[in-house]
Write a protein that holds these residues in place. Structure first.
Motif, PDB file in Angstrom:
ATOM      1  N   VAL A  77      60.064  52.655  97.138  1.00 42.59           N
ATOM      2  CA  VAL A  77      59.030  53.511  97.721  1.00 42.59           C
ATOM      3  C   VAL A  77      59.667  54.666  98.496  1.00 42.59           C
ATOM      4  CG1 VAL A  77      57.179  53.573  99.444  1.00 42.59           C
ATOM      5  CG2 VAL A  77      57.267  51.715  97.776  1.00 42.59           C
ATOM      6  N   ASP A  78      60.782  54.394  99.177  1.00 40.83           N
ATOM      7  CA  ASP A  78      61.399  55.402 100.042  1.00 40.83           C
ATOM      8  C   ASP A  78      62.353  56.354  99.327  1.00 40.83           C
ATOM      9  OD1 ASP A  78      60.044  54.325 102.187  1.00 40.83           O
ATOM     10  OD2 ASP A  78      61.738  53.134 102.903  1.00 40.83           O
ATOM     11  N   GLU A  79      62.895  55.951  98.192  1.00 41.33           N
ATOM     12  CA  GLU A  79      63.891  56.762  97.495  1.00 41.33           C
ATOM     13  C   GLU A  79      63.508  56.953  96.033  1.00 41.33           C
ATOM     14  OE1 GLU A  79      68.010  55.843  98.145  1.00 41.33           O
ATOM     15  OE2 GLU A  79      67.556  54.790 100.008  1.00 41.33           O
ATOM     16  N   LEU A 129      61.059  46.768  96.991  1.00 39.38           N
ATOM     17  CA  LEU A 129      59.899  47.592  97.357  1.00 39.38           C
ATOM     18  C   LEU A 129      60.276  48.680  98.352  1.00 39.38           C
ATOM     19  CD1 LEU A 129      56.843  45.222  97.857  1.00 39.38           C
ATOM     20  CD2 LEU A 129      57.114  47.027  96.172  1.00 39.38           C
ATOM     21  N   ASN A 130      60.990  48.318  99.389  1.00 38.17           N
ATOM     22  CA  ASN A 130      61.361  49.293 100.412  1.00 38.17           C
ATOM     23  C   ASN A 130      62.155  50.454  99.834  1.00 38.17           C
ATOM     24  OD1 ASN A 130      60.064  47.913 102.480  1.00 38.17           O
ATOM     25  ND2 ASN A 130      61.879  46.707 102.968  1.00 38.17           N
ATOM     26  N   PHE A 131      63.173  50.160  99.035  1.00 35.40           N
ATOM     27  CA  PHE A 131      63.981  51.223  98.450  1.00 35.40           C
ATOM     28  C   PHE A 131      63.197  52.024  97.418  1.00 35.40           C
ATOM     29  CE2 PHE A 131      67.611  49.017 100.293  1.00 35.40           C
ATOM     30  CZ  PHE A 131      68.432  50.076 100.644  1.00 35.40           C
ATOM     31  N   VAL A 139      61.432  42.238  98.460  1.00 33.45           N
ATOM     32  CA  VAL A 139      61.050  43.037  99.635  1.00 33.45           C
ATOM     33  C   VAL A 139      61.931  44.276  99.722  1.00 33.45           C
ATOM     34  CG1 VAL A 139      60.919  43.065 102.160  1.00 33.45           C
ATOM     35  CG2 VAL A 139      60.121  41.057 100.896  1.00 33.45           C
ATOM     36  N   ASP A 140      63.239  44.084  99.589  1.00 37.66           N
ATOM     37  CA  ASP A 140      64.147  45.234  99.609  1.00 37.66           C
ATOM     38  C   ASP A 140      63.912  46.146  98.406  1.00 37.66           C
ATOM     39  OD1 ASP A 140      65.321  44.517 102.010  1.00 37.66           O
ATOM     40  OD2 ASP A 140      67.011  43.484 101.067  1.00 37.66           O
ATOM     41  N   ASN A 199      61.518  35.551  98.831  1.00 41.02           N
ATOM     42  CA  ASN A 199      60.678  36.455  99.618  1.00 41.02           C
ATOM     43  C   ASN A 199      59.587  37.151  98.810  1.00 41.02           C
ATOM     44  OD1 ASN A 199      62.172  35.833 101.962  1.00 41.02           O
ATOM     45  ND2 ASN A 199      63.621  37.454 101.494  1.00 41.02           N
ATOM     46  N   ALA A 232      56.639  42.553  92.907  1.00 38.43           N
ATOM     47  CA  ALA A 232      57.096  43.868  93.361  1.00 38.43           C
ATOM     48  C   ALA A 232      56.726  44.947  92.341  1.00 38.43           C
ATOM     49  CB  ALA A 232      58.605  43.847  93.599  1.00 38.43           C
ATOM     50  N   GLN A 240      50.990  51.515  93.911  1.00 37.04           N
ATOM     51  CA  GLN A 240      51.347  52.593  94.831  1.00 37.04           C
ATOM     52  C   GLN A 240      51.681  53.886  94.100  1.00 37.04           C
ATOM     53  OE1 GLN A 240      54.260  51.342  97.764  1.00 37.04           O
ATOM     54  NE2 GLN A 240      53.299  49.348  97.958  1.00 37.04           N
ATOM     55  N   VAL A 277      70.091  45.246  95.631  1.00 40.11           N
ATOM     56  CA  VAL A 277      69.439  44.451  96.667  1.00 40.11           C
ATOM     57  C   VAL A 277      69.241  43.028  96.163  1.00 40.11           C
ATOM     58  CG1 VAL A 277      68.303  46.476  97.668  1.00 40.11           C
ATOM     59  CG2 VAL A 277      67.106  45.124  95.932  1.00 40.11           C
TER      60      VAL A 277
END
Length: 118
Positions: A43-45, A39-41, A36-37, A58, A64, A71, A32
């Motif tokens: 947390v989700d994977e 964090l998204n990845f 931001v990306d 960003n 991050a 988290q 990525v």
């Protein structure tokens, strides 16, 4: 099943080189371009390791990493930076290792393998 690495790097050439090097070493890679990306990845994977640039658009890799820890994400994180050791002293404890750019990818991935295997 290969180990998974999340790479966050805003410089396209560096991101592509890191991705290629990691894949040549047998790792499954998601790459990525910003925090931001990342964090998204993250947390989700599930990833075995995260490699991040510290300064990105960003959201910085340093911010991050701090957010991931709050988290409860325990994935080891390696930082890449062009900043000086004095400039990153406040965030250095958030990373298992910090490599200063330009870094030796061979040395970096020897360390990766010592952390997570293949």
């Amino acid at each position: 099943m290969p180990k998974r690495i999340l790479i966050a790097e805003d410089e396209l050439l560096t991101r592509e080189m890191l991705t290629t090097f990691a894949e040549m070493h047998g790792y499954d890679v998601i790459a990525v371009s910003d925090g931001v990306d990342l964090l998204n990845f993250a947390v989700d994977e599930k990833f075995d390791l995260i490699i991040t640039d510290l300064m990105m658009a960003n959201l910085s890799g340093a911010t991050a990493a701090e957010m991931l820890k709050t988290q409860g994400v325990t994935t080891p994180i390696i930082a890449l930076t062009a900043l000086t050791p004095q400039e990153i002293r406040l965030v250095q404890d958030d990373f298992v290792k910090i490599y200063y750019k330009p870094c030796d990818f061979g040395e970096l991935f020897e360390h990766v393998e010592s952390l997570i295997g293949k």
